[in-house]
Design a protein around this motif. Structure first.
Motif, PDB file in Angstrom:
ATOM      1  N   ASN A   8       1.042  -1.124   0.029  1.00  0.00           N
ATOM      2  CA  ASN A   8       0.249   0.155  -0.035  1.00  0.00           C
ATOM      3  C   ASN A   8       1.182   1.136   0.178  1.00  0.00           C
ATOM      4  OD1 ASN A   8      -2.320   1.534   0.228  1.00  0.00           O
ATOM      5  ND2 ASN A   8      -1.867   1.761   2.267  1.00  0.00           N
ATOM      6  N   LYS A   9       0.261   2.239  -0.848  1.00  0.00           N
ATOM      7  CA  LYS A   9       2.023   2.612  -1.226  1.00  0.00           C
ATOM      8  C   LYS A   9       0.998   4.822  -0.552  1.00  0.00           C
ATOM      9  CE  LYS A   9       5.094   1.076  -2.971  1.00  0.00           C
ATOM     10  NZ  LYS A   9       6.564   0.999  -2.394  1.00  0.00           N
ATOM     11  N   HIS A  10      -0.060   3.985  -0.352  1.00  0.00           N
ATOM     12  CA  HIS A  10      -0.514   5.264   0.155  1.00  0.00           C
ATOM     13  C   HIS A  10      -0.363   6.175   1.207  1.00  0.00           C
ATOM     14  CE1 HIS A  10      -4.004   5.209  -2.204  1.00  0.00           C
ATOM     15  NE2 HIS A  10      -4.309   4.263  -2.747  1.00  0.00           N
ATOM     16  N   ALA A  11       0.645   7.476   0.978  1.00  0.00           N
ATOM     17  CA  ALA A  11       0.870   8.227   2.897  1.00  0.00           C
ATOM     18  C   ALA A  11       0.173   8.016   3.705  1.00  0.00           C
ATOM     19  CB  ALA A  11       1.855   9.596   2.157  1.00  0.00           C
ATOM     20  N   SER A  12      -0.908   7.788   3.829  1.00  0.00           N
ATOM     21  CA  SER A  12      -1.814   8.150   5.404  1.00  0.00           C
ATOM     22  C   SER A  12      -2.337   6.495   5.435  1.00  0.00           C
ATOM     23  CB  SER A  12      -2.655   9.145   5.032  1.00  0.00           C
ATOM     24  OG  SER A  12      -1.727  10.078   5.060  1.00  0.00           O
ATOM     25  N   ALA A  57       0.329   2.944   5.480  1.00  0.00           N
ATOM     26  CA  ALA A  57       1.749   2.887   4.612  1.00  0.00           C
ATOM     27  C   ALA A  57       2.782   2.241   4.416  1.00  0.00           C
ATOM     28  CB  ALA A  57       2.119   4.487   4.817  1.00  0.00           C
ATOM     29  N   ASN A  58       3.289   1.591   3.451  1.00  0.00           N
ATOM     30  CA  ASN A  58       4.381   0.915   2.992  1.00  0.00           C
ATOM     31  C   ASN A  58       3.781  -0.678   3.903  1.00  0.00           C
ATOM     32  OD1 ASN A  58       5.404   2.490   1.713  1.00  0.00           O
ATOM     33  ND2 ASN A  58       6.029   3.821   3.335  1.00  0.00           N
ATOM     34  N   GLU A  59       2.729  -0.954   3.917  1.00  0.00           N
ATOM     35  CA  GLU A  59       2.051  -2.345   4.632  1.00  0.00           C
ATOM     36  C   GLU A  59       1.062  -3.744   3.508  1.00  0.00           C
ATOM     37  OE1 GLU A  59       1.628  -1.990   9.175  1.00  0.00           O
ATOM     38  OE2 GLU A  59      -0.422  -2.491   7.370  1.00  0.00           O
ATOM     39  N   SER A  60       1.825  -4.439   3.245  1.00  0.00           N
ATOM     40  CA  SER A  60       1.518  -5.752   2.614  1.00  0.00           C
ATOM     41  C   SER A  60       0.099  -5.773   2.921  1.00  0.00           C
ATOM     42  CB  SER A  60       2.804  -6.939   2.643  1.00  0.00           C
ATOM     43  OG  SER A  60       2.137  -7.464   1.741  1.00  0.00           O
ATOM     44  N   VAL A  61      -0.256  -5.388   2.044  1.00  0.00           N
ATOM     45  CA  VAL A  61      -1.985  -6.519   1.392  1.00  0.00           C
ATOM     46  C   VAL A  61      -2.176  -7.953   0.962  1.00  0.00           C
ATOM     47  CG1 VAL A  61      -3.056  -4.125  -0.018  1.00  0.00           C
ATOM     48  CG2 VAL A  61      -4.091  -5.675   1.848  1.00  0.00           C
ATOM     49  N   THR A  62      -3.190  -8.686   0.946  1.00  0.00           N
ATOM     50  CA  THR A  62      -3.290  -9.355  -0.207  1.00  0.00           C
ATOM     51  C   THR A  62      -4.628  -9.203  -0.661  1.00  0.00           C
ATOM     52  OG1 THR A  62      -1.508 -11.185   0.424  1.00  0.00           O
ATOM     53  CG2 THR A  62      -3.015 -11.732  -0.372  1.00  0.00           C
ATOM     54  N   VAL A  63      -4.648  -9.259  -2.360  1.00  0.00           N
ATOM     55  CA  VAL A  63      -5.781  -9.445  -2.709  1.00  0.00           C
ATOM     56  C   VAL A  63      -6.245 -10.869  -3.738  1.00  0.00           C
ATOM     57  CG1 VAL A  63      -7.052  -8.236  -4.395  1.00  0.00           C
ATOM     58  CG2 VAL A  63      -5.224  -6.974  -3.818  1.00  0.00           C
ATOM     59  N   GLY A  78      -5.119  -3.672  -7.595  1.00  0.00           N
ATOM     60  CA  GLY A  78      -3.410  -2.881  -7.019  1.00  0.00           C
ATOM     61  C   GLY A  78      -2.623  -2.597  -7.011  1.00  0.00           C
ATOM     62  N   GLU A  79      -3.358  -2.292  -8.261  1.00  0.00           N
ATOM     63  CA  GLU A  79      -2.686  -0.247  -9.341  1.00  0.00           C
ATOM     64  C   GLU A  79      -3.672   0.669  -8.254  1.00  0.00           C
ATOM     65  OE1 GLU A  79      -4.529  -0.305 -13.444  1.00  0.00           O
ATOM     66  OE2 GLU A  79      -2.815  -1.639 -13.915  1.00  0.00           O
ATOM     67  N   LEU A  80      -4.600   0.233  -8.148  1.00  0.00           N
ATOM     68  CA  LEU A  80      -5.048   0.856  -6.820  1.00  0.00           C
ATOM     69  C   LEU A  80      -4.548   1.615  -4.973  1.00  0.00           C
ATOM     70  CD1 LEU A  80      -8.877   1.348  -6.656  1.00  0.00           C
ATOM     71  CD2 LEU A  80      -7.524   2.633  -7.574  1.00  0.00           C
TER      72      LEU A  80
END
Length: 85
Positions: A8-12, A57-63, A78-80
């Motif tokens: 997850n690249k969302h800063a918040s 932010a910067n945590e792994s998530v599995t879809v 994944g792109e989102l």
């Protein structure tokens, strides 16, 4: 059934706005889509469930997707996640 992990690249973190976009994208696919973080798995169609995962932010998530257009669904979600804000 397919599954793939993303960062997850969302800063918040995955807060209300990006989570709402993710739900909207998930609802555009006919397959079942879930997100997992640690041992918790929730539907990607539920805003409150996604927020309850507490994805920072910067945590792994599995879809995980199962059904028609599952590969396309995983790629779009994944792109989102990796687009950030």
């Amino acid at each position: 059934m397919l599954e793939k992990s993303f960062i997850n690249k969302h800063a918040s973190g995955l807060h209300a706005r990006p989570a709402a976009l993710l739900v909207q994208k998930a609802n555009s696919f006919p397959c079942e889509i879930s997100l997992t973080r640690g041992d918790k798995r929730v539907s990607a169609r539920s805003l409150l469930s996604i927020i309850s995962l507490g994805i920072g932010a910067n945590e792994s998530v599995t879809v995980i997707a199962a059904g028609e257009k599952e590969a396309e669904a995983i790629q779009a979600i994944g792109e989102l996640l990796e687009a950030g804000e």
